[in-house]
Design a protein around this motif. Structure first.
Motif, mmCIF file in Angstrom:
data_model
loop_
_atom_site.group_PDB
_atom_site.id
_atom_site.type_symbol
_atom_site.label_atom_id
_atom_site.label_comp_id
_atom_site.label_asym_id
_atom_site.label_seq_id
_atom_site.Cartn_x
_atom_site.Cartn_y
_atom_site.Cartn_z
ATOM 1 N N SER B 149 0.847 -1.184 0.000
ATOM 2 C CA SER B 149 0.000 0.000 0.000
ATOM 3 C C SER B 149 0.880 1.230 0.000
ATOM 4 O O SER B 149 1.873 1.283 0.726
ATOM 5 C CB SER B 149 -0.884 0.040 1.259
ATOM 6 O OG SER B 149 -1.788 -1.032 1.277
ATOM 7 N N ARG B 151 -0.179 5.221 0.254
ATOM 8 C CA ARG B 151 -1.358 6.087 0.332
ATOM 9 C C ARG B 151 -0.991 7.440 0.929
ATOM 10 O O ARG B 151 -0.566 7.525 2.077
ATOM 11 C CB ARG B 151 -2.423 5.435 1.207
ATOM 12 C CG ARG B 151 -2.804 4.037 0.778
ATOM 13 C CD ARG B 151 -3.790 3.388 1.749
ATOM 14 N NE ARG B 151 -4.127 2.032 1.335
ATOM 15 C CZ ARG B 151 -4.845 1.174 2.071
ATOM 16 N NH1 ARG B 151 -5.299 1.538 3.255
ATOM 17 N NH2 ARG B 151 -5.102 -0.029 1.618
ATOM 18 N N THR B 172 2.496 5.391 -8.045
ATOM 19 C CA THR B 172 2.597 3.933 -7.994
ATOM 20 C C THR B 172 3.956 3.456 -8.495
ATOM 21 O O THR B 172 4.419 2.374 -8.123
ATOM 22 C CB THR B 172 1.446 3.291 -8.797
ATOM 23 O OG1 THR B 172 0.224 3.957 -8.465
ATOM 24 C CG2 THR B 172 1.294 1.819 -8.474
ATOM 25 N N THR B 210 -7.545 6.602 -6.607
ATOM 26 C CA THR B 210 -7.672 5.361 -5.831
ATOM 27 C C THR B 210 -7.535 4.204 -6.813
ATOM 28 O O THR B 210 -8.283 4.154 -7.777
ATOM 29 C CB THR B 210 -9.061 5.295 -5.156
ATOM 30 O OG1 THR B 210 -9.268 6.512 -4.415
ATOM 31 C CG2 THR B 210 -9.182 4.105 -4.232
ATOM 32 N N ASP B 226 -1.972 -1.201 -3.843
ATOM 33 C CA ASP B 226 -3.004 -0.164 -3.907
ATOM 34 C C ASP B 226 -2.369 1.204 -3.689
ATOM 35 O O ASP B 226 -1.415 1.364 -2.947
ATOM 36 C CB ASP B 226 -4.152 -0.429 -2.919
ATOM 37 C CG ASP B 226 -3.734 -0.444 -1.479
ATOM 38 O OD1 ASP B 226 -3.408 0.619 -0.932
ATOM 39 O OD2 ASP B 226 -3.739 -1.539 -0.889
ATOM 40 N N SER B 227 -2.918 2.167 -4.418
ATOM 41 C CA SER B 227 -2.413 3.540 -4.372
ATOM 42 C C SER B 227 -3.578 4.479 -4.117
ATOM 43 O O SER B 227 -4.630 4.330 -4.742
ATOM 44 C CB SER B 227 -1.777 3.917 -5.708
ATOM 45 O OG SER B 227 -0.765 2.995 -6.059
ATOM 46 N N VAL B 228 -3.357 5.406 -3.220
ATOM 47 C CA VAL B 228 -4.417 6.338 -2.849
ATOM 48 C C VAL B 228 -3.799 7.722 -2.713
ATOM 49 O O VAL B 228 -2.674 7.856 -2.222
ATOM 50 C CB VAL B 228 -5.072 5.899 -1.510
ATOM 51 C CG1 VAL B 228 -6.022 6.965 -0.995
ATOM 52 C CG2 VAL B 228 -5.795 4.569 -1.683
ATOM 53 N N ARG B 229 -4.514 8.729 -3.169
ATOM 54 C CA ARG B 229 -4.019 10.102 -3.050
ATOM 55 C C ARG B 229 -4.421 10.739 -1.721
ATOM 56 O O ARG B 229 -3.713 11.572 -1.199
ATOM 57 C CB ARG B 229 -4.592 10.976 -4.175
ATOM 58 C CG ARG B 229 -3.995 10.732 -5.546
ATOM 59 C CD ARG B 229 -2.606 11.303 -5.664
ATOM 60 N NE ARG B 229 -2.154 11.326 -7.061
ATOM 61 C CZ ARG B 229 -0.899 11.572 -7.411
ATOM 62 N NH1 ARG B 229 0.036 11.800 -6.506
ATOM 63 N NH2 ARG B 229 -0.543 11.572 -8.672
ATOM 64 N N THR B 231 -5.973 9.865 2.095
ATOM 65 C CA THR B 231 -6.469 8.949 3.127
ATOM 66 C C THR B 231 -7.254 9.677 4.205
ATOM 67 O O THR B 231 -8.152 9.112 4.801
ATOM 68 C CB THR B 231 -5.298 8.253 3.870
ATOM 69 O OG1 THR B 231 -4.571 9.260 4.575
ATOM 70 C CG2 THR B 231 -4.378 7.524 2.908
ATOM 71 N N TYR B 235 -0.006 9.477 6.201
ATOM 72 C CA TYR B 235 0.681 8.761 5.134
ATOM 73 C C TYR B 235 0.807 7.293 5.494
ATOM 74 O O TYR B 235 1.393 6.938 6.525
ATOM 75 C CB TYR B 235 2.068 9.359 4.887
ATOM 76 C CG TYR B 235 2.752 8.659 3.741
ATOM 77 C CD1 TYR B 235 2.372 8.922 2.428
ATOM 78 C CD2 TYR B 235 3.736 7.708 3.957
ATOM 79 C CE1 TYR B 235 2.957 8.256 1.360
ATOM 80 C CE2 TYR B 235 4.339 7.040 2.901
ATOM 81 C CZ TYR B 235 3.939 7.318 1.605
ATOM 82 O OH TYR B 235 4.511 6.650 0.562
ATOM 83 N N GLU B 237 2.026 3.621 4.338
ATOM 84 C CA GLU B 237 2.820 2.766 3.439
ATOM 85 C C GLU B 237 3.094 1.448 4.147
ATOM 86 O O GLU B 237 3.491 1.436 5.319
ATOM 87 C CB GLU B 237 4.133 3.484 3.081
ATOM 88 C CG GLU B 237 4.968 2.731 2.064
ATOM 89 C CD GLU B 237 6.129 3.571 1.514
ATOM 90 O OE1 GLU B 237 5.892 4.713 1.092
ATOM 91 O OE2 GLU B 237 7.266 3.085 1.538
#
Lengths: 333, 333, 333, 333
Positions: B149, B151, B172, B210, B226-229, B231, B235, B237
């Motif tokens: 992850s 994020r 990503t 997302t 998974d990548s999220v801008r 949350t 942060y 990870e």
């Protein structure tokens, strides 16, 4: 298959009743309580006979063992009855609040030859047991320093506190027993200091609700035990043992494994609401160990003498509260 | 002692400046930025010379290496200048947003023979490094399944997003690099699906915030990323690698070790506020590794080719977003 | 008080038998199994009647509900018998491995009007339930990204795998159900990739043991689910849900709370040995919810339609494995 | 900008030197050590002048503050010199091992009016600070029970122990200071028991390596502090504070966030190797707080009187070790 009677049908009696019912090696037959209605209610739930009198329990000749969960002041009397009837006994702590009388009944029971065990159920906690197994396996070397916490969520009713014998005899005694069990020898000295902080009435009845006890063992091992009546955040029990080669901890037990992240914090499930929820499983395990010993003829996992020793520590601890000194612990012979 | 110039004095340039100053094997001499005021401010703090032009940086003959932290569209040009001047280069990712141009400049630089490294700083995170060490040591057997992850706490400014190349190429791509690094081979296929959930404007500019990507490797190993801008909780990870003989995890990193118990909950410190706080230490470690390689002549920990490969995965990932298919990854020769 | 019969006296049948016995609202009367000896053994333990034939179960007129734990290929037949007899049914998943037949029997049962529920027991896990409660309470805002792991400790016997319907239909289907339950709507598309890594024979029978699935929902919500047959480190189940306003996790569950510190490491209890230990308590809770619905006439917590929908996702997932594409999920009407 | 001299260039002096160099409000100019070579080595690293004599430090007139990290027996003398020169002083604990002499020099320094602070660096630990902030914010109500551990990884050299003043004055004194700081008032009584368990030579020099101390405060608050010289599992420091409305803990600090699952166990990173690694960051924070107070003229975060009070507790603790009694703590006026 051991035929059991349950003496006492109050809160803790009902916990025991369920375990007696579920245990596959137990034929749970009879329940007795001075309050016949309470006894009847449990009898109805598990299909038991209600004994109208204590005599009826023992005279039937159909009982192999009793679980004594009656009020504290009846423990000694019920132990004597079991001894007279040649029936095995598992008794809630304490044997008797008066150490002299507890000693007398212990000797009487021992002379009778019946198997008898004090229900120090915390020894049977899954995690405490694993801790003990690790220590006995030598994984942390020689035990040097113990830190224990036993903290209840809220102040019990004052009526209970008045007859409890005080914090040391009522609550800390469990930890005194665990300390002996973990180290494998008996502590020689104890120091305690305590305060009444949660409610002014605690001080009025001459008791405390917050304390720190220090135990010393012959070989220099030290144990520290804090006891609290009211945490406000649930039931908090923790044991940590440092040895010459590492540390092992039976940690705080959170109710669940749910975590939340919001903003700058992580929030997880807290502790069990009370001791009953936290140690519930230990009663069944302790009972099972008792029955297994009866069935196989192997030694009981703990004895009335263990009960006396924990009480002796509690006596010295209570004395230390008064003198402000490290007190020698006097074990009865 | 390596004589360094810093190209770029923006936010990330100032992070690098501090590390260049503190590194004992670095003689930090020159800073350059198209905005002379920004360069001067860093020069004042660390006692540097401000180069008035990019030519001045390379023509002086007093520089052994450059750290390229200029704007993305200048990376390729600055890499060429370093190659021409025979000066080592550590460049922020990406080499160039256009993979064809990135490949060209890489080949040009490689022909020049200068040492050049992409600053994939996450490889230098203390915990990710320990995870890699454990895997390489064979402790979990053969790698079979990876879960990652990455994020970020909040949506970057839209002006930034517009020139970022999109979620796969901008964010990503770090995880694509880590996946290659962990497995030790190159993935062959990628599938991605994504959504714009945090702000309608993200969809308007054709981007997502997302996403879930799946990588396949030749031998059947699978990685999920998974990548999220945004949350909202800091942060986040996390890397988890399951092997044929166990699992290793470089877990979420909480800011501190403070816990609170109130009522029915335990509350602890949450995650770092942003990526800058979370990965701060990795820049110094990556720089140190680069300088050590220069000093000792040993191989660089990663190369421009690593940069190209991570970008090639990001290209195929971007394609998969459009086709809804598992896409083959085409690595440039 | 609901009078129950148990159909099926194998491993999972014996788990159900204990829960049927302990539930206070259940009058557990009859057990049936094609293997009369297995049925007798359970009957002896709980004081039940053994039904010599399946007809005998339903013809007696003394049964209000059946728990169907027979072999998968008998589920549909037993559901029809319950429908014909007007007896409520709690059935192990799947309704039938063939989705068309599962749909037919579902419609038949629904026409009969009997209460019928698929035993998706994981919905009743204490921690998953708490996670659901938190999400429904709005604490993390709108659900955006879900990450789920369901990983078994060791490869089941090949004979079992051959008739299991494959990884998606047999194991991942639980997670497909949980995803629908958590989000509250049905996913529209699914992508899956998988490998056979633990044993060459898995590939030979056309199955996989390691996979990553991605689900898409209408509103852009994405769920990622990994499934593994053999971890080597116990049973690993984890759900994490990120919303627009925070994250909630039903984490890995360690067996105990014992920690050891030695040298440079801390070692704690690991995960449950297998799924049976991990989810044991959920069977009793699911059964209790079923009985409560029968007693109060309130809606069942889940229905045969939930079973069909989870199976429909598994069908599309199995298709995606072959096509390498994001597949639309076709729900039967 | 404060112009600083560093007195003492040993191990702790070199830690301070780095922080003096990095602090933006400090102009680090001079270093002095009786061993000129050690001083020169630090001077070379940070571009300092080596003062040939202690007189040279103070006579130059170019110094605003000194950081006294010389050997313990020189602290008092160096404090007097700072007072005479009108130069601010940050001094390593203790002021002087002899409480009477420590008191005299404190009064002398106070009469001079220079700002002077004892470097109780643990007050500046990120997590202890957060704990303090939470308590002061009223989040756990009134403080009632404190549990602290301070445990070093291995026995220091016997030469060091011989001149250390004993476990209470050398190590536990940090915790005595933290207890005062947390509660906000001074304890009135102390009880300690201790043992020499790690090495027979510890007992031979009349010292202990394992101890439990109990502090009492006027209002009934109790603190328990265990101190250990040799854990074998790293540096272990922990503070837990129970209040009338909850509990807050500054927990054991693990080095990293890497976990491994193998078979039946989870293994994570353990504790810091030693106190130097664990509390490294606190020296910079304490120094920064000192300098900020000098720059702004605001009160110092702690004073020489705090040093005297912690030492007074250590004196009573040392007495209790001999008497086995709860000893009153005598604070000097």
């Amino acid at each position: 298959m051991q035929r059991f009677a349950l003496l006492g049908a109050g809160f803790i009696g009902s916990v025991h009743a369920r375990n007696l019912h579920l245990n596959k090696n137990i034929d749970f037959r009879v329940v007795y309580d001075v309050d016949g209605g309470r006894a009847q209610s449990i009898a109805d739930e598990y299909g038991l006979t209600v004994a109208p009198t204590i005599d009826a329990v023992f005279d039937s000749g159909e009982i192999d063992a009793v679980l004594i969960a009656s009020s504290t002041d009846m423990h000694a009397e019920h132990l004597r009855r079991a001894a007279d009837a040649g029936v095995a006994a598992l008794v809630e702590k304490p044997i008797d609040l008066d150490l002299v009388q507890a000693t007398e009944v212990t000797r009487y029971v021992q002379a009778s030859g019946i198997p008898a065990m004090v229900d120090f159920n915390r020894r049977f906690d899954r995690n405490h047991n694993e801790l003990k197994r690790i220590i006995d396996g030598g994984e942390i070397g020689k035990v040097e320093l113990i830190q224990m916490s036993g903290r209840g969520p809220s102040l019990p009713p004052l009526e209970y506190l008045r007859v409890s014998g005080g914090l040391m005899r009522d609550q800390t005694v469990h930890m005194f027993d665990l300390a002996r069990w973990i180290v494998g020898t008996d502590p020689t000295h104890v120091f305690v200091t305590g305060s009444a902080l949660s409610d002014a009435q605690v001080a009025e009845i001459g008791d405390i609700d917050t304390s720190v006890a220090t135990l010393r063992f012959e070989d220099g091992t030290i144990a520290q035990i804090d006891s609290v009546r009211r945490t406000g955040y649930g039931y908090d029990e923790r044991i940590e043992v440092m040895g010459s080669d590492g540390l092992v901890e039976s940690g705080r037990q959170q109710v669940g494994a749910v975590s939340r992240y919001h903003g700058r914090h992580k929030t997880t499930d807290g502790l069990h609401e009370g001791w009953a929820q936290r140690v519930e499983a230990t009663y069944a395990t302790a009972l099972d160990a008792f029955v297994n010993a009866l069935e196989t003829g192997s030694p009981l996992p703990n004895t009335l003498d263990d009960g006396l020793k924990a009480q002796a520590i509690a006596e010295a601890a209570t004395r230390s509260l008064r003198t402000g000194q490290l007190e020698p612990i006097i074990y009865v012979q």
